[in-house]
Design an enzyme around this catalytic site. Structure first.
Site, PDB file in Angstrom:
ATOM      1  N   ASP A 306       0.753  -1.155   0.128  1.00 39.05           N
ATOM      2  CA  ASP A 306      -0.183   0.072   0.206  1.00 39.05           C
ATOM      3  C   ASP A 306       1.004   1.007  -0.551  1.00 39.05           C
ATOM      4  OD1 ASP A 306      -1.786   1.705   0.196  1.00 39.05           O
ATOM      5  OD2 ASP A 306      -2.074   1.247   2.460  1.00 39.05           O
ATOM      6  N   THR A 308       0.570   4.708   0.490  1.00 42.98           N
ATOM      7  CA  THR A 308       0.647   5.506   1.469  1.00 42.98           C
ATOM      8  C   THR A 308       1.237   4.870   2.612  1.00 42.98           C
ATOM      9  OG1 THR A 308      -1.134   6.424   0.854  1.00 42.98           O
ATOM     10  CG2 THR A 308      -0.690   6.784   3.330  1.00 42.98           C
ATOM     11  N   ASP A 539      -0.989   0.080   6.509  1.00 42.09           N
ATOM     12  CA  ASP A 539      -1.965   0.503   8.148  1.00 42.09           C
ATOM     13  C   ASP A 539      -2.467   0.754   8.610  1.00 42.09           C
ATOM     14  OD1 ASP A 539      -1.585   2.427   6.138  1.00 42.09           O
ATOM     15  OD2 ASP A 539       0.001   4.198   7.340  1.00 42.09           O
TER      16      ASP A 539
END
Length: 810
Positions: A306, A308, A539
């Site tokens: 991912d 970000t 996250d």
């Protein structure tokens, strides 16, 4: 939690102390009782109630009933294995719980007309919550007031752009306040909150698949059935041969054979190898929540990232300011600093404020940023009006700057335009005389170690898939900056739900944007269906379900708690660059456990061959349990402990169990036949005549004397077994290092002392005249030669090793 009564609050008063207590008593609180791991009771049960412990426990009880404590030493392994498993999992649980406590969030609530901070888990239904920039939204509700409130919803949607929320909008937990302020009543808390409903399935504890542990469990299943068949045969054969000596002799001889069938140290060594790898990785800020995760990452061939929080730090930064139309660069920077000097600055202005100092201008009017308007503005005493916003809104259709802006956007830059006007602001309307002053570019901050880490995975043959909720072009630009060739980025909004089509797209594409949480999970499933072992990093809560279903889930330490709860690995400092260390540890564990597993399985095969041969030849089983404990300790258990911890950079190769069986079973067969041959030869040249064995060779009870001639056949068989197993150890320890040579030499010295020292040979029941020693050594050497031939044959089918790497274990 659902309310049982209407709250009597407004946006000034909040709940009273009595109302809070009433809701707490009804359980209408924001605490979901989240578990980051199994309970202590579950940990204990999982590590104690195993097939391995049941087999050894039953044998231990049987041996103890004979009164021969020396023959029950193998029971120590039973206790050690359970203790290590319990300790490791408990320590991992404590570490994660401490991490959660350290980062436990707080929330501002209004109670009894006073604003106070309470732990987020203590927020109750109908609480009046006060939101400010930087806060996490703790519960669902509808905004009562909003002063330019913008929420970052990347945790839920993956989209990094903040979203404006006016009064009356519904907001959800799991988001964060980027700019502005507001108040609302908590209308869904605890398990009813949106973010917790999403994470509920992900929180359920699941075991990571481990090829090593699955293979060992398969071995134990096979061995269980072998024991079911071999035990009656062993008891019957020993009863017919040594039954006249009493039931104790039958139990000890029978137990020796069955104990040899159980790879008691293999499970222990696997646990130790995983445990020490986990401890080492914790020192490198990697928390291993499940032991098999270390092995699992070494088997991974696709890593889904991912963007970000993994490749980027999750924040934007000011990259460049380009004055246009003759604008003065100092004046432009002063204007940017003045606009950023705003207590309710949005993400863009906050990034500008980190890079540009405020000039001290006095603000006289402000139009805050609005996602519909896509611009913000301010007037200042003795200065012009300045506007900062989207170029497509502030530029006229024919302005040549549009081409420059479009080119920057294609390269992944976030572009805003700074414009000036001589007019004063009159409400949320753009001044008519706007003049462009500067093109301002911002970029996401790339993690400095991302390029090197991705290059490592590429060298190791691991594919990378970047999956993000952001714009595909932006994601592709980040991919280029970290050294990946993104090809044609894919907008996931146009993807089909058909699994076959999804698999085809994933085969040919690297970068995916606008991916929903459900699609992330579908991507993982599609890759697994294509035969890949998948690791997923993330996250946000939007990553939790995909992390749970991936073969290995990797969470960032600063990520959402629900995400950390389902991940097998947590990068405590959020550094993606730790993953190569995890992969190296996984390779070491896999290679070394395979190496030592051959030792244990060879012993099991040897015992089975010896049981069958003894039954066919009507011989006593050659050993007592204490003899096999000596051989196991010196040639298997202790060396395996060191070999399991040594360096090993061999790449993962499928077929762990098949390779073990290909070498260990015939090696054990050779050892078993050598043992029986040695026992027969020793009995003919030494010992007592077969007809007198039962009368003269009853196993001594404490304080009783034993005819030394009776122990000579077992002594000779033990010498032969030591020689054969020392050579198995030698071939498995290759290539040699100084510490391996020293280890084998030390074990050989201890073996000699077991026969040479009176106290030792008295404890083990050895008596070895020199003629018996040379005869037994010669028989063992014949077996060692056959082991060498087998080793060379078994190694032919293996792929070539990497330069500098240890070869795959036999």
């Amino acid at each position: 939690m659902t309310t049982t009564g209407q709250a009597h609050t407004d946006h000034q008063t909040g709940l009273t102390r009595e109302q809070v207590a009433e809701r707490v008593s009804r359980g209408e609180v924001n605490d979901v009782g989240e578990r980051t791991s199994r309970s202590i009771g579950e940990i204990v049960r999982a590590n104690v109630l195993t097939r391995f412990n049941a087999i050894l426990g039953a044998l231990f009880v049987l041996v103890m009933t004979t009164g021969s404590v020396a023959d029950g030493l193998f029971g120590i392994i039973l206790v050690l294995n359970s203790a290590i498993g319990i300790t490791q999992e408990y320590l991992a649980k404590r570490k994660l719980d401490r991490l959660a406590l350290l980062h436990a969030p707080t929330t501002r609530v209004v109670r009894d007309r006073r604003t106070t901070e309470v732990p987020t888990r203590e927020v109750v239904l109908d609480d009046l919550i006060d939101l400010r920039a930087g806060d996490e939204v703790p519960a669902d509700g509808v905004l009562l007031t909003s002063e330019g409130l913008e929420l970052g919803e990347a945790n839920l949607t993956g989209e990094s752009d903040p979203v404006q929320h006016p009064a009356g909008d519904e907001i959800r937990s799991g988001t964060s306040v980027v700019a502005g302020s507001g108040r609302y009543h908590a209308k869904a808390v605890g398990r009813d909150a949106y973010v917790n409903r999403i994470a509920e399935e992900a929180r359920r504890f699941t075991r990571t698949h481990s090829e090593i542990q699955a293979s060992i469990n398969t071995l134990l299943r096979y061995i269980t059935w072998v024991i079911v068949v071999a035990l009656p045969l062993q008891v019957w054969s020993q009863w017919t041969v040594v039954g006249d000596q009493g039931w104790q002799s039958v139990v000890l001889r029978s137990s020796a054979g069955v104990v040899g069938l159980v790879p008691e140290g293999l499970v222990l060594l696997t646990s130790v190898a995983f445990l020490l790898a986990a401890v080492q990785l914790t020192r490198d800020q990697v928390l291993v929540q499940q032991l098999p995760a270390v092995e699992g990452l070494a088997r991974v061939d696709v890593v889904c990232l991912d963007k970000t929080g993994t490749l980027t730090v999750g924040e934007i930064a000011l990259e460049d300011v380009r004055p246009v139309a003759g604008a003065d660069v100092d004046e432009v920077r002063c204007a940017l600093g003045a606009l950023a000097d705003d207590p309710n600055a949005n993400g863009t202005l906050a990034a500008v404020g980190h890079a540009v100092d405020p000039p001290g201008w006095h603000r006289t009017a402000t139009v805050p940023f609005n996602s519909q308007r896509k611009w913000s503005a301010a007037c200042f005493d003795d200065h012009e009006t300045w506007v900062l916003g989207a170029p497509e809104v502030l530029l006229s259709d024919g302005d040549p700057l549009r081409a420059e802006v479009a080119d920057l956007a294609r390269r992944g830059r976030r572009v805003v335009l700074l414009a000036r006007s001589a007019e004063q602001l009159a409400g949320p309307e753009l001044p008519a005389d706007l003049t462009p002053a500067a093109v301002v570019t911002l970029t996401e901050q790339i993690r400095p170690d991302a390029r090197e880490t991705l290059a490592f995975f590429a060298d190791e043959g691991v594919e990378i898939k970047i999956i993000s909720g952001d714009n595909p072009e932006t994601v592709a630009a980040v991919a280029r900056e970290v050294g990946l060739d993104p090809g044609e980025p894919v907008d996931a909004r146009g993807l089909s739900d058909d699994p076959e089509e999804l698999r085809e797209v994933l085969r040919r594409s690297v970068v995916f944007g606008r991916v929903t949480p459900e699609q992330k999970r579908a991507f993982v499933h599609a890759l697994q269906a294509d035969g890949h072992v998948v690791a997923m990093t993330g996250d946000g809560v939007n990553d939790a379900l995909a992390l749970k279903d991936a073969d290995i889930g990797v969470a960032m330490g600063n990520g959402a708690q629900a995400t950390k709860a389902v991940a097998e690995l947590v990068l405590l400092d959020g550094r993606f660059a730790h993953l190569p260390k995890v992969l190296a540890e996984g390779r070491r564990v896999i290679g070394n456990v395979e190496r030592v597993a051959n030792l244990f399985v060879a012993k099991n095969a040897m015992s089975l061959v010896a049981i069958l041969a003894a039954a066919l030849a009507s011989l006593p089983f050659p050993f007592l349990p204490r003899h096999l404990t000596l051989v196991s300790t010196l040639t298997i258990g202790t060396p395996a402990l060191f070999l399991a911890l040594g360096p090993n950079r061999q790449r993962y190769l499928p077929g762990f169990l098949a390779r073990i069986l290909r070498f260990a079973v015939p090696a054990g067969g050779i050892a078993g036949l050598a043992v029986i041959a040695s026992y027969v030869l020793s009995g003919r040249g030494h010992g007592v005549p077969p007809g007198e064995f039962s009368a003269r060779c009853e196993i001594a009870r404490p304080g009783a004397a034993l005819d030394l001639a009776c122990v000579q056949p077992s002594t000779g068989a033990t010498i032969t077994l030591l020689v054969v197993f020392f050579w198995i150890l030698v071939v498995l320890a290759r290539p040699f290092r100084w510490w391996k040579v020293g280890l084998i030499a030390a074990m050989a010295v201890l073996a000699v002392l077991a026969f040479a020292l009176p106290a030792a040979n008295g404890f083990f029941g050895f008596h070895a005249p020199w003629t018996l020693v040379w005869q037994s050594l010669l028989t063992g050497l014949v077996g060692a030669v056959l082991i060498e031939v087998l080793h060379r044959w078994a190694g032919r089918s293996r792929p070539p090793r990497r330069p500098g790497a240890d070869p795959a274990p036999a």
